[in-house]
Design an enzyme around this catalytic site. Structure first.
Site, PDB file in Angstrom:
ATOM      1  N   LYS A  78       0.803  -1.419  -0.339  1.00  0.00           N
ATOM      2  CA  LYS A  78      -0.113   0.016  -0.126  1.00  0.00           C
ATOM      3  C   LYS A  78       1.202   1.408   0.109  1.00  0.00           C
ATOM      4  CE  LYS A  78      -4.326  -1.699   0.349  1.00  0.00           C
ATOM      5  NZ  LYS A  78      -5.502  -1.488  -0.486  1.00  0.00           N
ATOM      6  N   ASP A 129      -8.244  -0.694   6.350  1.00  0.00           N
ATOM      7  CA  ASP A 129      -8.690  -1.166   7.051  1.00  0.00           C
ATOM      8  C   ASP A 129      -7.230  -1.449   8.209  1.00  0.00           C
ATOM      9  OD1 ASP A 129     -11.244  -2.897   6.453  1.00  0.00           O
ATOM     10  OD2 ASP A 129     -10.625  -3.204   4.771  1.00  0.00           O
TER      11      ASP A 129
END
Length: 403
Positions: A78, A129
Site C-alpha cells: 500500500k 482497514d
C-alpha cells in the site's frame, strides 16, 4: 467451508489489452509513477522468493512470491499507492496555485519543502482497514500536508497506532469499512478535505486511478525479477484495485498470451466473486469480520471492476483458517525454501492457488498442472504484530531472524 470457484463468463481471454482501458491503467502511467516513487527516500525493489520446495510438493513447475513486507518500512504494498496518490493530489494543487503544469512539480520539489506554504493547509483523508490509511498518513507526513484517517469498529489498536505514528488524526467510526468510507466522504465535503481513497465510485475516479498506478510498480518489478513469465497469477481481492492494477500491467505486457488470472477473497467479503457471478457489481453487507482485514471490503471499486470484468478469468473465496494455515506454512517452510513473514491478507492468493491445485475439478478448469508457473503477491508483512503472533505462534521478529 470449502473453497468456492466462480468462472468469469465475461472474460475476454485471448484478446489484447483494450485501448479504452488505457485511460485507467497503462504502461505510460506506470513509467510516470515509477519515476517519482523510485526517487523517494528509502525506495528499494522488494524481493521475489522462489518457493521451489513448495512448488514441488504441490505439483507446480514453480512458485514465485513477491514479498512486499519491507516496502518503505511500512510493511505493505500500500506504500506504493496511497502515498503516490497524495503526491499526485499535491502536485495538481501546487500547479493550480502557481500556474505551472503538473508535470513541472516533482516529488523532489515537495520533499525539499519548496512549496510548503501551499501544501501545509491541505488536509487529505480516507477510510482504511489499516494499510492504505498508513500509506496515506505516511505520504502526508512525507510531503508536508495534514491528514485525517477513518477506521471502522473492527480495525485493531495495533493498526490504529501504526497510522497515528505518522502524525495523522485517527477517527474510529461504528460499522464496517464501507461505513467508514461514507463517513470520510461526508466529513470531507463538509470540512473541505481531499479524499484519497483506494476505491472508486461514480464521480470519483482520478485519485483511485493514481493509487492503482502506484501498485503497478510492484507488478513491473516482479516481471523483471522472474526468469520465465508466469502461466498463472493469483491475486487478493479487496475492493479490486490491487488485482486490477496487476492484471492491467500483465495484460498490456503480454497481450493475448497473458497468464491465467484469478482473484481470491475472504468468504465473508467476496464482493468481486459475487459480482462476477451476477455479471454486475454486487455489495456484500454485514460486519465483514475476517482475519484478512485488508480484504474486508463489501463494495467493488468502479474502475477496478472495469478492468476485472473483461480481464479476470475466475474468482475464488477462501476461509480464515486457510489463510492462517498459509501464514504458518510460510513461517515454517519446507526445507530449501526461505521463511517468510506474511500477514493475514498477504497469503490469500497463494492459499487459493494451492487449494485449487489440490481439487482435480478446479485444477482442470484453471489448467493448473505440473507445467504451471505461479506468481503471487505477498502484499504485507506482520502489519498487526499481535495478531500475527497469535496465528503463527511466534513473533514476526523470530521468523525474520531465521531467514
Amino acid at each position: 467451508m470449502p473453497v468456492i470457484l466462480t468462472h468469469n463468463r465475461q472474460s475476454r481471454r485471448g484478446a489484447p489489452f483494450p485501448e479504452y482501458l488505457k485511460a485507467i491503467q497503462s504502461h505510460a502511467d506506470y513509467r510516470l509513477a515509477a519515476k517519482e516513487i523510485s526517487a523517494w527516500p528509502g525506495f528499494a525493489v522488494t524481493p521475489l522468493h522462489n518457493l521451489s520446495a513448495l512448488a514441488q510438493a504441490h505439483g507446480f513447475a514453480s512458485i514465485h512470491y513477491k514479498d512486499e513486507g519491507s516496502r518503505f518500512g511500512l510493511g505493505s504494498f500500500k506504500a506504493l499507492g496511497g502515498a503516490y496518490a497524495v503526491f499526485r493530489l499535491l502536485q495538481r494543487h501546487v500547479a493550480l496555485q502557481t500556474g505551472l503544469l503538473p508535470e513541472q512539480v516533482s516529488s523532489d520539489d515537495l520533499l525539499s519543502g519548496r512549496y510548503a506554504d501551499l501544501v501545509r493547509n491541505v488536509t487529505v483523508t480516507c477510510a482504511t482497514d489499516g494499510n492504505h490509511g498508513r500509506s496515506v498518513a505516511w505520504g502526508a507526513s512525507l510531503f508536508g500536508c495534514a491528514c485525517v484517517i477513518y477506521i471502522h469498529a473492527l480495525v485493531s489498536q495495533g493498526r490504529r497506532s501504526a497510522i497515528a505514528a505518522y502524525g495523522a488524526e485517527v477517527v474510529r467510526v461504528p460499522g464496517n469499512y464501507d461505513d467508514a468510507v461514507r463517513q470520510a466522504q461526508a466529513d470531507a465535503e463538509r470540512l473541505g478535505r481531499f479524499v484519497v481513497s483506494d476505491t472508486s465510485y461514480p464521480g470519483y475516479r482520478d485519485i483511485p486511478r493514481d493509487v492503482m498506478q502506484g501498485y503497478s510498480v510492484m507488478a513491473a518489478e516482479a516481471l523483471t525479477q522472474i526468469l520465465q513469465p508466469p502461466t498463472h497469477v493469483f491475486v487478493q481481492g479487496g475492493v479490486g484495485g490491487l488485482a486490477a492494477a496487476v492484471l492491467a500491467y500483465l495484460w498490456e505486457e503480454a497481450g493475448a498470451s497473458r497468464p491465467v488470472f484469478v482473484v481470491v477473497e475472504p468468504d465473508r467479503a467476496d464482493c468481486l466473486r459475487r459480482s462476477a457471478e451476477a455479471r454486475h457489481p454486487v455489495t456484500v453487507t454485514g460486519d465483514l469480520n475476517t482475519i484478512m482485514a485488508g480484504l474486508a471490503c463489501g463494495e467493488v471499486s468502479e474502475i477496478a471492476w472495469e478492468i476485472l470484468q473483461p480481464g479476470a478469468d475466475a474468482f475464488m473465496a477462501i476461509d480464515d483458517e486457510q489463510a492462517a494455515a498459509m501464514m504458518r506454512q510460510l513461517a515454517e517452510p519446507l526445507p530449501g525454501d526461505p521463511p517468510i513473514v506474511a500477514g493475514e491478507s498477504a497469503v490469500a492468493g497463494l492459499a487459493g492457488a494451492l487449494a485449487a491445485r489440490q481439487d482435480p475439478a478446479m485444477a482442470a478448469a484453471l489448467d493448473l498442472g505440473p507445467q504451471s508457473r505461479l506468481l503471487v503477491f505477498g502484499t504485507e508483512g506482520a502489519t498487526d504484530p499481535e495478531l500475527y503472533q497469535r496465528i503463527v505462534g511466534r513473533p514476526a521478529a523470530a521468523v525474520a531472524t531465521s531467514m
